[in-house]
Design an enzyme around this catalytic site. Structure first.
Site, PDB file in Angstrom:
ATOM      1  N   GLU A 296       3.880  -7.079   8.604  1.00  0.00           N
ATOM      2  CA  GLU A 296       2.724  -6.512   7.906  1.00  0.00           C
ATOM      3  C   GLU A 296       1.482  -7.361   8.147  1.00  0.00           C
ATOM      4  OE1 GLU A 296       3.359  -6.379   3.702  1.00  0.00           O
ATOM      5  OE2 GLU A 296       1.619  -5.081   3.342  1.00  0.00           O
TER       6      GLU A 296
ATOM      7  N   GLU B  89       7.834  -1.423  -0.824  1.00  0.00           N
ATOM      8  CA  GLU B  89       7.323  -0.194  -1.429  1.00  0.00           C
ATOM      9  C   GLU B  89       8.039   1.054  -0.935  1.00  0.00           C
ATOM     10  OE1 GLU B  89       3.025  -0.397  -1.003  1.00  0.00           O
ATOM     11  OE2 GLU B  89       3.225  -2.508  -1.507  1.00  0.00           O
TER      12      GLU B  89
HETATM   13  C1  RAM Z   1       0.297  -1.933   1.157  1.00  0.00           C
HETATM   14  C2  RAM Z   1       1.230  -1.053   1.889  1.00  0.00           C
HETATM   15  C3  RAM Z   1       0.661  -0.257   3.032  1.00  0.00           C
HETATM   16  C4  RAM Z   1      -0.818  -0.166   3.026  1.00  0.00           C
HETATM   17  C5  RAM Z   1      -1.381  -0.284   1.651  1.00  0.00           C
HETATM   18  C6  RAM Z   1      -2.881  -0.161   1.595  1.00  0.00           C
HETATM   19  O1  RAM Z   1       0.756  -2.147  -0.139  1.00  0.00           O
HETATM   20  O2  RAM Z   1       2.329  -1.817   2.313  1.00  0.00           O
HETATM   21  O3  RAM Z   1       1.074  -0.725   4.276  1.00  0.00           O
HETATM   22  O4  RAM Z   1      -1.159   1.072   3.612  1.00  0.00           O
HETATM   23  O5  RAM Z   1      -1.030  -1.472   1.050  1.00  0.00           O
END
Ligand code: RAM
Length: 837
Positions: free
Chosen positions: A731, A452
């Site tokens: 993540e 993103e």
């Molecule tokens: C994901 C993003 C981010 C997060 C949101 C809610 O798509 O990578 O890290 O803050 O969601």
């Protein structure tokens, strides 16, 4: 050295082209001095403070004659300290940019391209300078990303300029010192413009043309001749455009270059009227190529495919210096992970959003066609990739590490924080967090550098404090906060990400997903962290309207005190907690998280109001914080200390935010320990509370459990990531699962905020007063560590802490005081100098 040194203006090392007429000046005390008792500033334009009593040496406002446009002000400072009167410092300076729209004679120009292609455009004009040059400046910006060339020389070394801002209202102008490049006579000024964020793919949905369907450029040269006359030239109707070797360039998709291509026919540009009202300076250092990495390996997983391994996950691109014979077409696919076949896989990086019919392509594919010229190289500076591996297809020759460099690209922030200890695994974890910050500081703080690449508010909210220990992020964050404020809706909603592309904002189909607690609270929490780390009060004052509008919205939405309306991401990504059914996830009650954040942010607003000397507001926000905390307790806390929901996150958050009455804190902490044990002594937190898990345990007397968690291996755990080869933070806890399969981004700093525990608890350094003017040194030993050390280049100077078998070593910078607690001993107050206690 008996003079003040380290002069700075605002948060910049080079304050060229600033728009602030009252910039703040900082200096460090002469070597050996302990305390400043007075200072005197003098400027070249005749201003003098006279002798000013007091210890102020940081962010002292310039209050001399307001500078005009393109005005340079030299300044110097002397101080009186315990050593007596110092010499004058070496001179510092700042220089304004073009402050008023009427300073611009250059016009906005666009390539008149109707092909629908997205190449990098060359925009070219002639400039003429008659007479010897004393000083020359170029002011430039673009819709898209640009670079300027004067004669045959590249102007400056900033990349991806003008940077990413909320272009609707804020567009940065760069100022360059081009004195050495401007020659008397006629010369050519070329601006190369590619899509960048303005017109290329941006955000979670990768929409294009978010601010416009055309690129444009604006550049003005200002030359002061030896006699004092000023000559101005710039973009205008007589300029021409062409396309060159860059056939396509997108930050996400990648760059396509045909080195054989000559410039197309030069055609007249179109003059456009975008005005000059949105032009701003940048309070942040520019993005640069900050480091080069020699690959650790090149492998050949299949015929025709070579895979380059940089050995670590970075943001940037590669420079390839062996391109093969003329006509060779190379395809470079960047990724973070290898599949079982040893080849690059990007499947885990394809955005797979609930409302998209199918996952989007991962992008990050460059293509180059060689021209066969000696010395030619490929370096795609108009795209960026989050990657460790590059698959090269189409190369007739075997490549070796000598043919490739990984080019690390990010905002050129000063490093300010270091940590090391006797356990190399923790050092690797720390390094991974540092590299995740470096991978996600590309002009804006991004969630990740591959998928993103968005300025997700929640991510910087949880990481900014740790970031501010590691790097000087003051200017970088101030810039971003201005976009957060610019993106705020009239009703106070803070966008999910800033700068917010229209496709994800107020008028988009996903409008309702904005304004989440824990994300929007960045507008309060991040300025507060900046104030703590750097002592910057102006940023608090500047963001005050935005933070209070956010709180007013939350207050309205929390009609009963409980914030149980609106969309919230909640704790987000607890192990096994990824939303399967997004509609059900969105509808689920997250009032425990939202109400806790309302109480916390209102509490911070109380403290901010006090700093800003707004007693009535302080009382108002203190009452709001109290109401939210009461509502939270009524709903989620039982008289015996039991919490609903009975999760690690809820226990961590309520302890960290002070929602638990003192008498119940031991019980709540004990239950948190039980939950940790029930989870096999593993973290079960998501995005929001991971950073506070270990600190609240340590604060509640369970440092042993905090250390056990820190040192835990397997999944989920931090060292589990390191064991599975992470060089940046993932993540998800299972970013690479037990089968070696990657899931989602492998470069998200959010969970890396755990290294704040290394700084603040293992080494034990924490500010007590803003900018570490007074700081605590209270290491919590444990985890079988034989020693640990950390350093922080604070605004006053370098703090160093080390504990080992000899004791606690502390270096206290001039002008500061430490409260240091040696092992087992009471706290001691230490003045500037080196100590062993
Ligand atoms: C994901 C993003 C981010 C997060 C949101 C809610 O798509 O990578 O890290 O803050 O969601």
């Amino acid at each position: 050295m008996s003079a003040p040194h380290g002069l700075r203006v605002e948060h910049l090392d080079e304050a060229l082209g600033i728009h602030v007429r009252s910039p703040r000046l900082s200096w460090r005390l002469p070597a050996g001095a302990a305390r400043q008792v007075a200072y005197r500033i003098e400027t070249g334009n005749g201003w003098s403070t006279g002798r000013v009593e007091g210890e102020h040496s940081l962010l002292v406002p310039y209050e001399g004659p307001p500078p005009g446009s393109a005005e340079r002000v030299d300044w110097r400072v002397k101080v009186w300290t315990d050593l007596g009167e110092s010499d004058w410092s070496a001179p510092g300076w700042f220089e304004t940019g073009l402050l008023s729209p009427s300073d611009w004679v250059a016009r906005w120009i666009e390539p008149d391209d109707t092909t629908g292609e997205r190449p990098a455009y060359l925009l070219r004009g002639e400039i003429r300078v008659d007479g010897p040059v004393e000083r020359a400046r170029l002011y430039a910006t673009a819709h898209g990303i640009y670079e300027a060339w004067l004669g045959g020389a590249r102007v400056g070394d900033a990349e991806l300029t003008p940077g990413f801002t909320q272009y609707r209202t804020r567009l940065q102008v760069q100022a360059y010192d081009v004195t050495e490049l401007v020659r008397a006579g006629a010369d050519e000024l070329t601006i190369v413009v590619a899509d960048g964020w303005y017109r290329g793919q941006v955000g979670a949905v990768r929409a294009v043309d978010q601010w416009g369907a055309r690129v444009a450029a604006l550049a003005q040269l200002r030359v002061t001749l030896a006699g004092g006359a000023v000559v101005t030239a710039g973009t205008g109707p007589d300029w021409r455009w062409a396309t060159g070797p860059v056939r396509a360039a997108d930050l996400i998709a990648g760059e396509r270059v045909d080195l054989r291509a000559e410039p197309s026919v030069w055609a007249p540009v179109v003059v456009a009227d975008f005005g000059y009202d949105t032009l701003v300076d940048s309070p942040a250092p520019p993005v640069r190529r900050v480091e080069e990495i020699v690959p650790v390996a090149v492998t050949r997983p299949a015929p025709g495919r070579q895979v380059i391994d940089l050995g670590r996950n970075v943001n940037g691109w590669v420079r390839l210096t062996r391109l093969g014979p003329a006509g060779t077409r190379l395809t470079l696919t960047h990724g973070e992970h290898l599949g079982a076949d040893g080849d690059v896989t990007t499947d885990h990086l394809r955005p797979d959003l609930p409302f998209l019919p199918e996952p989007l392509p991962a992008g990050m594919v460059d293509e180059v066609v060689a021209a066969g010229r000696p010395g030619e190289a490929f370096e795609p500076r108009r795209t960026t990739h989050g990657f460790r591996y590059v698959r090269v297809e189409g190369h007739p020759e075997p490549l070796g590490p000598q043919d490739v460099r990984g080019v690390v690209v990010h905002t050129d922030m000063r490093r300010t924080g270091w940590f090391a200890c006797s356990d190399p695994r923790l050092n690797a974890l720390h390094e991974a967090a540092v590299w995740s910050l470096r991978g996600n500081a590309c002009d804006i703080p991004t969630d990740c550098p591959q998928r993103e690449r968005a300025g997700w508010t929640g991510d910087w909210q949880v990481f900014a404090r740790t970031a501010a220990f590691l790097y000087d992020v003051a200017g970088f964050t101030t810039k971003w906060l201005r976009d957060v404020a610019a993106d705020q809706w009239p009703d106070g909603t803070v966008a999910n990400m800033s700068p917010c592309p229209p496709a994800e904002g107020r008028d988009s189909p996903v409008a309702a997903l904005n304004g989440s607690a824990g994300w929007g609270d960045a507008v309060v929490i991040v300025p507060w962290q900046l104030y703590r780390a750097y002592g910057d009060e102006r940023v608090l004052a500047e963001l005050w309207p935005a933070m209070t509008a956010w709180l007013a919205r939350a207050e309205r939405m929390a009609r009963t005190g409980l914030w149980n309306t609106g969309f919230h991401w909640g704790e987000w990504l607890e192990p096994g907690g990824e939303p399967v059914d997004f509609a059900a996830f969105a509808a689920a009650d997250k009032s425990d998280v939202a109400t806790a954040y309302l109480a916390h942010s209102a509490g911070l607003a109380t403290r901010i109001a006090r700093v800003l000397r707004r007693p009535a507001d302080a009382a108002r926000y203190s009452a709001l914080a109290g109401r939210a905390a009461d509502a939270w307790r009524r709903e989620f806390l039982q008289p015996d200390g039991r919490l609903t929901p009975d999760t690690q996150a809820n226990h961590v958050r309520s302890l960290a935010f002070g929602l638990i009455p003192a008498a119940l804190r031991p019980a709540v902490a004990a239950r948190l320990v039980e939950l940790v044990r029930a989870a096999d002594t593993r973290p079960a937190t998501g995005f929001l509370s991971t950073a506070d898990l270990l600190p609240v345990l340590a604060d509640a007397g369970h440092a042993d459990v905090a250390y056990e968690l820190l040192l835990r291996t397997g999944e989920p755990s931090w060292l589990g990531m390191i064991e599975r080869g992470a060089t940046t933070m993932w993540e998800r806890w299972d970013g690479v699962d037990a089968d070696g399969v990657a899931h989602d981004s492998l470069n998200h700093y959010a969970r890396g905020a755990v290294v704040g525990f290394l700084h603040r608890y293992v080494a034990g350094i924490e500010p007590v007063e803003p900018a570490y003017r007074r700081f605590r040194v209270r290491p919590r030993r444990g985890g079988g560590l034989a020693w640990a050390e950390a350093a922080h280049e604070s605004p006053y100077g370098r703090i160093e802490v080390r504990w080992d078998s000899e004791g606690l070593h502390v270096t206290v910078p001039p002008g500061t005081t430490a409260e240091a607690t040696p092992p087992g001993g009471p706290a001691r107050v230490l003045g500037p100098g080196r100590h062993l206690i």
